[in-house]
Design a protein around this motif. Structure first.
Motif, mmCIF file in Angstrom:
data_model
loop_
_atom_site.group_PDB
_atom_site.id
_atom_site.type_symbol
_atom_site.label_atom_id
_atom_site.label_comp_id
_atom_site.label_asym_id
_atom_site.label_seq_id
_atom_site.Cartn_x
_atom_site.Cartn_y
_atom_site.Cartn_z
ATOM 1 N N ARG A 127 4.171 -15.216 89.610
ATOM 2 C CA ARG A 127 4.983 -16.498 89.907
ATOM 3 C C ARG A 127 5.931 -16.609 89.102
ATOM 4 O O ARG A 127 7.086 -16.887 89.392
ATOM 5 C CB ARG A 127 3.791 -17.696 89.462
ATOM 6 N N PHE A 128 5.920 -16.411 87.564
ATOM 7 C CA PHE A 128 7.066 -16.285 86.896
ATOM 8 C C PHE A 128 8.186 -15.169 87.331
ATOM 9 O O PHE A 128 9.287 -15.333 87.395
ATOM 10 C CB PHE A 128 6.785 -15.821 85.386
ATOM 11 N N LEU A 129 7.551 -13.918 87.852
ATOM 12 C CA LEU A 129 8.499 -12.954 88.060
ATOM 13 C C LEU A 129 9.264 -13.206 89.323
ATOM 14 O O LEU A 129 10.432 -13.098 89.389
ATOM 15 C CB LEU A 129 7.708 -11.524 88.487
ATOM 16 N N THR A 131 10.927 -13.397 97.048
ATOM 17 C CA THR A 131 11.304 -12.070 96.325
ATOM 18 C C THR A 131 10.128 -10.995 96.449
ATOM 19 O O THR A 131 10.189 -9.796 95.815
ATOM 20 C CB THR A 131 11.373 -12.463 94.814
ATOM 21 N N SER A 132 9.027 -11.543 97.166
ATOM 22 C CA SER A 132 7.979 -10.590 97.033
ATOM 23 C C SER A 132 7.880 -9.192 97.870
ATOM 24 O O SER A 132 8.597 -9.265 98.892
ATOM 25 C CB SER A 132 6.628 -11.324 97.922
ATOM 26 N N GLY A 133 7.886 -8.070 97.202
ATOM 27 C CA GLY A 133 7.962 -6.795 97.908
ATOM 28 C C GLY A 133 9.289 -6.293 97.620
ATOM 29 O O GLY A 133 9.609 -5.088 97.902
ATOM 30 N N ILE A 150 14.233 -5.057 93.398
ATOM 31 C CA ILE A 150 14.730 -5.668 92.282
ATOM 32 C C ILE A 150 13.315 -6.533 91.523
ATOM 33 O O ILE A 150 13.176 -6.140 90.454
ATOM 34 C CB ILE A 150 15.602 -6.850 92.357
ATOM 35 N N ARG A 151 12.533 -6.922 92.222
ATOM 36 C CA ARG A 151 11.144 -7.564 92.031
ATOM 37 C C ARG A 151 10.279 -6.458 91.116
ATOM 38 O O ARG A 151 9.739 -6.579 90.093
ATOM 39 C CB ARG A 151 10.323 -8.189 93.109
ATOM 40 N N ARG A 152 10.088 -5.162 91.798
ATOM 41 C CA ARG A 152 9.417 -4.076 91.194
ATOM 42 C C ARG A 152 10.025 -3.599 90.112
ATOM 43 O O ARG A 152 9.288 -3.446 89.026
ATOM 44 C CB ARG A 152 9.222 -3.010 92.228
ATOM 45 N N LYS A 153 11.336 -3.539 90.052
ATOM 46 C CA LYS A 153 11.912 -3.049 88.771
ATOM 47 C C LYS A 153 11.868 -4.039 87.550
ATOM 48 O O LYS A 153 11.660 -3.681 86.584
ATOM 49 C CB LYS A 153 13.657 -3.058 88.991
ATOM 50 N N VAL A 154 12.047 -5.355 87.789
ATOM 51 C CA VAL A 154 11.776 -6.388 86.829
ATOM 52 C C VAL A 154 10.521 -6.355 86.142
ATOM 53 O O VAL A 154 10.169 -6.299 84.983
ATOM 54 C CB VAL A 154 12.366 -7.837 87.274
ATOM 55 N N GLU A 164 9.857 -3.572 84.025
ATOM 56 C CA GLU A 164 10.592 -3.960 82.517
ATOM 57 C C GLU A 164 9.674 -4.872 81.704
ATOM 58 O O GLU A 164 9.495 -4.858 80.524
ATOM 59 C CB GLU A 164 11.930 -4.497 82.841
ATOM 60 N N LEU A 165 9.135 -5.794 82.581
ATOM 61 C CA LEU A 165 8.475 -6.933 81.963
ATOM 62 C C LEU A 165 7.351 -6.421 81.009
ATOM 63 O O LEU A 165 6.903 -6.445 80.032
ATOM 64 C CB LEU A 165 8.137 -8.045 82.983
ATOM 65 N N ARG A 166 6.692 -5.547 81.969
ATOM 66 C CA ARG A 166 5.139 -5.104 81.395
ATOM 67 C C ARG A 166 5.423 -3.945 80.270
ATOM 68 O O ARG A 166 4.440 -3.653 79.573
ATOM 69 C CB ARG A 166 4.361 -4.265 82.614
ATOM 70 N N LYS A 167 6.777 -3.398 80.175
ATOM 71 C CA LYS A 167 7.041 -2.467 78.924
ATOM 72 C C LYS A 167 7.405 -3.227 77.718
ATOM 73 O O LYS A 167 7.262 -2.539 76.756
ATOM 74 C CB LYS A 167 7.937 -1.614 79.476
ATOM 75 N N SER A 168 7.458 -4.293 78.031
ATOM 76 C CA SER A 168 7.999 -5.369 76.549
ATOM 77 C C SER A 168 6.847 -6.098 76.202
ATOM 78 O O SER A 168 6.578 -6.932 76.736
ATOM 79 C CB SER A 168 9.342 -6.432 77.214
ATOM 80 N N ARG A 169 6.750 -5.408 74.935
ATOM 81 C CA ARG A 169 5.435 -6.320 74.269
ATOM 82 C C ARG A 169 5.900 -7.703 73.828
ATOM 83 O O ARG A 169 4.962 -8.426 74.090
ATOM 84 C CB ARG A 169 5.275 -5.281 73.159
ATOM 85 N N GLU A 170 7.248 -7.750 73.478
ATOM 86 C CA GLU A 170 7.431 -9.226 73.139
ATOM 87 C C GLU A 170 7.383 -10.240 74.428
ATOM 88 O O GLU A 170 6.989 -11.389 74.132
ATOM 89 C CB GLU A 170 8.934 -9.126 72.582
#
Length: 320
Positions: A153-155, A275-277, A280-284, A287-293
């Protein structure tokens, strides 16, 4: 010095301190220091209360069930109501209930249930659709709320608001210019301020990123009055949500022709906010899951949503 001697000296010191304190209090007016004969003020409960308060003050997690902006749609004819949670098919719910209430007027003003219509349609044609505080209203036999995975939902909100809309509005998402951590850090701070009561004016972003458990007048009791539909991210899951929604309409006496029309509309089209599927949603998402912060902020903001709605938390498998 032996252990016995040390223990004896400690005991004498304690007795001496007690004697001094007792002599002090005995010299005061007894009514000022009378014992309180109330179980609430027992040492056990006071200690428990202090521990609870301390844990609340020090916990980094955003708590659930904070009173927040809630909007509802109703169809009295079918004894049906729904709470609109931003990024959880909220636009479709508005259109759907407006169509149930005024099918002819709606069809003249809007080309489909999933096409964004003008504001005058919402106020003039669908005015009776809006409602407030239905959580404890017994007029409606079913109260719906659509939930989805909090991180997804945040994504969805981030891509829609902080990328697509930000192209034309530089101030959108606090001017963070697509920076996930920047948005999450600002949003986390704002949610903490809302929790402690120091922030009472909600931003556009607050409404789209607030925990789901803050909407719908949810609390530990009223949440039991709702029927939940789960909105997933795959086509199969979304098709199941539509089917479940049609079952609800059928149960409430909506005629087959209307149900078929709604089903065809929802199955064939998506709202402009979806934005599902998307690429740009997949790319973000990557990116999100690679950022520990970023994941740590998500954990603090949404972990309680996973618990309240009994959803599988991704943070169990992700180091935050």
């Amino acid at each position: 010095m032996t252990t016995t001697l040390i223990n004896t000296l400690l005991l004498l010191a304690i007795i001496l301190m007690l004697s001094i304190n007792l002599s002090y209090f005995c010299g005061k007016e007894p009514s000022h220091y009378a014992a309180i004969d109330d179980e609430r003020f027992s040492m056990e409960n006071i200690t428990k209360g202090i521990t609870t308060l301390s844990s609340r003050k020090t916990s980094p997690f955003i708590p659930p069930f904070i009173p927040f902006r809630s909007t509802f749609v109703t169809s009295p004819k079918y004894s049906l109501a729904a709470c609109r949670i931003q990024k959880n098919l909220s636009t479709i719910l508005l259109h759907l209930f407006c169509y149930l209430n005024t099918p002819r007027k709606f069809s003249k003003k809007a080309s489909s249930l999933t096409t964004e219509f003008k504001n005058h349609l919402s106020t003039e044609t669908c005015n009776a659709t809006h409602a407030s505080h239905i959580a404890t209203n017994t007029t409606f036999s079913t109260k719906l709320a659509i939930i989805r995975d909090p991180v997804e939902r945040f994504l969805s909100g981030f891509v829609d608001k902080c990328i697509h809309e930000a192209k034309n509005k530089d101030s959108r998402c606090y001017g963070c210019d697509r920076d996930l951590v920047c948005v999450l850090k600002e949003q986390y701070t704002r949610f903490q301020m809302i929790v402690d009561g120091s922030l009472r004016s909600y931003s556009y972003e607050d409404r789209h990123f607030a925990p789901m458990s803050w909407f719908c007048d949810f609390d530990p009791d009223t949440i039991k009055n709702y029927q939940f539909l789960y909105f997933g991210e795959t086509e199969e899951q979304q098709s199941q949500t539509i089917s479940d929604l049609m079952d609800v309409l059928d149960t409430h006496g909506v005629d087959n022709h209307t149900i078929s029309h709604i089903f065809d509309e929802l199955s064939a089209n998506r709202t402009k906010h979806s934005t599902s599927g998307s690429q740009i949603r997949r790319k973000v998402g990557e990116e999100l899951r690679k950022s520990r912060e970023a994941m740590r902020y998500l954990y603090y903001i949404y972990e309680n949503d996973y618990r309240v709605f009994n959803l599988k938390s991704p943070f169990i498998y992700h180091k935050v």
